[in-house]
Design a protein around this motif. Structure first.
Motif, short mmCIF file in Angstrom:
data_model
loop_
_atom_site.label_atom_id
_atom_site.label_comp_id
_atom_site.label_asym_id
_atom_site.label_seq_id
_atom_site.Cartn_x
_atom_site.Cartn_y
_atom_site.Cartn_z
N ALA A 1 8.08 9.71 7.59
CA ALA A 1 7.45 8.71 8.46
C ALA A 1 7.08 7.45 7.67
N GLU A 2 6.62 7.61 6.42
CA GLU A 2 6.31 6.45 5.60
C GLU A 2 7.57 5.66 5.28
N CYS A 3 8.65 6.36 5.00
CA CYS A 3 9.93 5.66 4.73
C CYS A 3 10.39 4.91 5.97
N GLU A 4 10.22 5.51 7.13
CA GLU A 4 10.60 4.84 8.37
C GLU A 4 9.71 3.62 8.61
N GLN A 5 8.43 3.73 8.29
CA GLN A 5 7.51 2.59 8.40
C GLN A 5 7.93 1.48 7.45
N GLN B 1 7.56 -2.21 -10.09
CA GLN B 1 8.16 -3.53 -10.27
C GLN B 1 8.17 -4.31 -8.95
N TRP B 2 8.53 -3.63 -7.86
CA TRP B 2 8.56 -4.29 -6.55
C TRP B 2 7.18 -4.82 -6.17
N VAL B 3 6.16 -4.00 -6.35
CA VAL B 3 4.80 -4.42 -5.99
C VAL B 3 4.38 -5.61 -6.85
N ASN B 4 4.66 -5.54 -8.15
CA ASN B 4 4.30 -6.66 -9.04
C ASN B 4 5.02 -7.93 -8.65
N ASN B 5 6.30 -7.82 -8.34
CA ASN B 5 7.07 -9.01 -7.97
C ASN B 5 6.62 -9.58 -6.61
N ILE B 6 6.32 -8.72 -5.68
CA ILE B 6 5.82 -9.20 -4.37
C ILE B 6 4.50 -9.93 -4.58
N ASP B 7 3.62 -9.38 -5.41
CA ASP B 7 2.35 -10.05 -5.70
C ASP B 7 2.58 -11.42 -6.32
N ILE C 1 11.45 9.65 -4.72
CA ILE C 1 10.31 8.81 -5.11
C ILE C 1 10.14 8.85 -6.63
N LEU C 2 10.24 10.03 -7.20
CA LEU C 2 10.08 10.19 -8.65
C LEU C 2 11.14 9.40 -9.41
N SER C 3 12.36 9.40 -8.92
CA SER C 3 13.44 8.69 -9.61
C SER C 3 13.33 7.17 -9.44
N ASN C 4 12.46 6.70 -8.55
CA ASN C 4 12.26 5.26 -8.32
C ASN C 4 10.91 4.76 -8.81
N GLN C 5 10.23 5.52 -9.65
CA GLN C 5 8.89 5.15 -10.11
C GLN C 5 8.84 3.74 -10.71
N ASP D 1 0.83 -1.21 0.00
CA ASP D 1 0.00 0.00 0.00
C ASP D 1 0.87 1.26 0.00
N ILE D 2 1.89 1.28 0.84
CA ILE D 2 2.77 2.45 0.91
C ILE D 2 3.53 2.62 -0.40
N LEU D 3 4.06 1.51 -0.93
CA LEU D 3 4.78 1.60 -2.20
C LEU D 3 3.86 2.06 -3.32
N ASN D 4 2.63 1.53 -3.35
CA ASN D 4 1.66 1.98 -4.36
C ASN D 4 1.35 3.46 -4.23
N ASN D 5 1.19 3.93 -3.00
CA ASN D 5 0.92 5.35 -2.78
C ASN D 5 2.08 6.21 -3.26
N HIS D 6 3.29 5.80 -2.98
CA HIS D 6 4.46 6.54 -3.46
C HIS D 6 4.46 6.57 -4.99
#
Length: 92
Positions: free
Chosen positions: A28-32, A83-89, A74-78, A14-19
């Motif tokens: 705080a989100e990065c720390e989470q 990709q991370w979310v897709n791979n985790i799924d 965040i923009l430079s890691n779009q 969820d956090i990665l998708n929001n970013h």
């Protein structure tokens, strides 16, 4: 009540998708993200393929928590974020 590892994975995604969607976030989100990835990396129930992705997410979150321009980070890691979310799924 502690979160199950599946709940932690869902929160992480969820956090990665929001970013990825909003192109912004908070320290705080990065720390989470850091706390979630550390917890999941030591969990024996988490797929080994996911753990390798978590290492990249951990580095992303550490860098993001320390950067002066989080939105640019965040923009430079779009591409990585989606990709991370897709791979985790795929592996969970």
């Amino acid at each position: 009540m502690p979160l199950s590892h599946q709940d932690q994975v869902t929160l992480l995604k969820d956090i990665l998708n929001n970013h990825q969607t909003d192109c912004c976030g908070s320290t705080a989100e990065c720390e989470q993200l850091e706390r979630l990835t550390k917890s999941l990396m030591v969990n024996a129930q988490v797929n080994q393929n996911v753990k390798s992705i978590l290492q990249d997410v951990y580095y992303y979150s550490q860098t993001g928590a320390q950067t002066a321009d989080l939105d640019q980070h965040i923009l430079s890691n779009q591409e990585n974020l989606s990709q991370w979310v897709n791979n985790i799924d795929q592996f969970s």
